[in-house]
Design an enzyme around this catalytic site. Structure first.
Site, PDB file in Angstrom:
ATOM      1  N   PRO A   2       0.767  -1.242   0.000  1.00 23.29           N
ATOM      2  CA  PRO A   2       0.000   0.000   0.000  1.00 23.29           C
ATOM      3  C   PRO A   2       0.797   1.290   0.000  1.00 23.29           C
ATOM      4  O   PRO A   2       1.356   1.681   1.008  1.00 23.29           O
ATOM      5  CB  PRO A   2      -0.802  -0.092   1.301  1.00 23.29           C
ATOM      6  CG  PRO A   2      -0.107  -1.131   2.138  1.00 23.29           C
ATOM      7  CD  PRO A   2       1.040  -1.657   1.369  1.00 23.29           C
ATOM      8  N   GLU A   3       0.826   1.986  -1.111  1.00 21.31           N
ATOM      9  CA  GLU A   3       1.166   3.403  -1.122  1.00 21.31           C
ATOM     10  C   GLU A   3      -0.150   4.111  -1.442  1.00 21.31           C
ATOM     11  O   GLU A   3      -1.201   3.462  -1.501  1.00 21.31           O
ATOM     12  CB  GLU A   3       2.267   3.707  -2.139  1.00 21.31           C
ATOM     13  CG  GLU A   3       3.612   3.094  -1.720  1.00 21.31           C
ATOM     14  CD  GLU A   3       4.793   3.529  -2.570  1.00 21.31           C
ATOM     15  OE1 GLU A   3       4.810   4.676  -3.018  1.00 21.31           O
ATOM     16  OE2 GLU A   3       5.693   2.710  -2.784  1.00 21.31           O
ATOM     17  N   HIS A  89      -3.547 -14.524   9.750  1.00 22.94           N
ATOM     18  CA  HIS A  89      -3.166 -13.136   9.511  1.00 22.94           C
ATOM     19  C   HIS A  89      -4.358 -12.218   9.287  1.00 22.94           C
ATOM     20  O   HIS A  89      -4.194 -11.092   8.837  1.00 22.94           O
ATOM     21  CB  HIS A  89      -2.212 -13.056   8.320  1.00 22.94           C
ATOM     22  CG  HIS A  89      -0.980 -13.892   8.508  1.00 22.94           C
ATOM     23  ND1 HIS A  89      -0.146 -13.746   9.597  1.00 22.94           N
ATOM     24  CD2 HIS A  89      -0.452 -14.890   7.771  1.00 22.94           C
ATOM     25  CE1 HIS A  89       0.835 -14.623   9.508  1.00 22.94           C
ATOM     26  NE2 HIS A  89       0.663 -15.330   8.421  1.00 22.94           N
ATOM     27  N   ARG A 107       2.282  -8.737   8.603  1.00 24.56           N
ATOM     28  CA  ARG A 107       3.311  -8.116   9.451  1.00 24.56           C
ATOM     29  C   ARG A 107       2.736  -7.307  10.594  1.00 24.56           C
ATOM     30  O   ARG A 107       3.464  -6.891  11.497  1.00 24.56           O
ATOM     31  CB  ARG A 107       4.239  -7.262   8.595  1.00 24.56           C
ATOM     32  CG  ARG A 107       5.096  -8.099   7.675  1.00 24.56           C
ATOM     33  CD  ARG A 107       5.973  -7.242   6.808  1.00 24.56           C
ATOM     34  NE  ARG A 107       7.057  -6.627   7.562  1.00 24.56           N
ATOM     35  CZ  ARG A 107       7.960  -5.807   7.021  1.00 24.56           C
ATOM     36  NH1 ARG A 107       7.881  -5.514   5.731  1.00 24.56           N
ATOM     37  NH2 ARG A 107       8.897  -5.293   7.741  1.00 24.56           N
TER      38      ARG A 107
END
Length: 271
Positions: A2-3, A89, A107
């Site tokens: 994600p940007e 996750h 993460r």
DNA sequence: CCATATACCTGGCAGC
DNA sequence: TGCTGCCAGGTATATG
């Protein structure tokens, strides 16, 4: 993943479908980036009004308060009528009358934070210091010039910081600097006005183009294994260490700046 | 205030 | 095959 473009495409993919829904339940998995997050009682029974974006944050307006979502480095959202069992996750399931919004984030650098309003201290702590939106009218060339003149740090790091302009992540920073012919290590304050003008245009161009084709690349990303289909395929410099520059064939260089990778063409980027 | 380093966490991959 | 070390799209927080 994600940007700004990916966050915006994600927003567009479910904003209309979730608007008007009523929150029925909230299930959280492992802790995300900040311990202060969200309590089910903050959101259950509330109605979703709209989903907006500020930088790389998504702001989900409720009829009382709002939910701030961030995808971190590895987060993705999926909104569907029915979701399978939660995997290891999947750290948020927001069940609504119109579908379940699921956050998948291996993460766990992402965030889910509830705030009573956008102006509240909780929200401002995250949003208050953010620079202007690059795709909006507020991204003014003159103001950009003035802001950069006050920064002694390398231009690459100034772009990444989000304090002047938001949404330019590690990939698009390298790409925008390549497009504008600027050496990533140059102090922001030393850039000439014409260079700043080129950079201003390049940032808008690279982000807008990515948003425009983000839909397809993101779909590819989801349906494919691995990373194919993402922006890397068209990248001029990012991840192309040693490969020939698409303009002058000089091998692309890789350096570290503030513990982050930077890629550039030593011939095309001299200023 | 400014510039830079660190911490957070997991998975994939190159090299041995 | 299995281990180790390094790298990854972000950013709040600490440190100088």
């Amino acid at each position: 993943m994600p940007e700004l473009p990916e966050v915006e495409v994600t927003r567009q993919s479910f904003a209309d479908r979730i608007a008007g829904a009523r929150v029925q339940a909230l299930h959280m998995g492992k802790p995300l980036r900040w311990p202060l997050g969200v309590d089910p009682k903050d959101v259950v029974g509330r109605q979703v009004i709209a989903v907006r974006r500020r930088g790389k944050y998504l702001l989900m307006d409720l009829n009382d308060g709002l939910l701030l979502l961030h995808l971190g480095m590895s987060g993705s959202l999926n909104f569907a009528q029915v979701q399978g069992p939660r995997g290891p996750h999947d750290h948020m399931d927001l069940e609504t009358t119109q579908g379940v919004l699921r956050l998948h984030d291996p993460r766990r650098f992402g965030a889910v934070v509830w705030a009573p309003s956008e102006q509240s201290p909780q929200a401002q702590k995250l949003l208050g210091h953010l620079g202007v939106e690059p795709l909006g009218d507020a991204f003014d060339l003159r103001a950009f010039n003035v802001q950069l003149k006050r920064k002694q740090a390398p231009i690459k790091q100034v772009l990444l910081s989000g304090q002047v302009v938001v949404g330019v992540g590690n990939i698009y920073a390298s790409e925008a600097l390549f497009l504008s012919g600027i050496r990533p290590t140059v102090k922001a304050a030393k850039l000439s006005a014409p260079r700043v003008a080129k950079l201003h245009a390049a940032i808008r161009e690279v982000l807008a183009r990515a948003v425009a084709k983000g839909g397809s690349s993101l779909r590819d990303f989801v349906s494919a294994e691995g990373k194919n289909g993402y922006f890397q395929l068209e990248a001029a410099v990012y991840g192309r260490t040693g490969q020939p520059c698409r303009i002058c064939a000089t091998p692309i260089k890789h350096i570290m700046q503030g513990q982050r990778s930077t890629f550039f063409c030593p011939v095309c980027q001299k200023y």
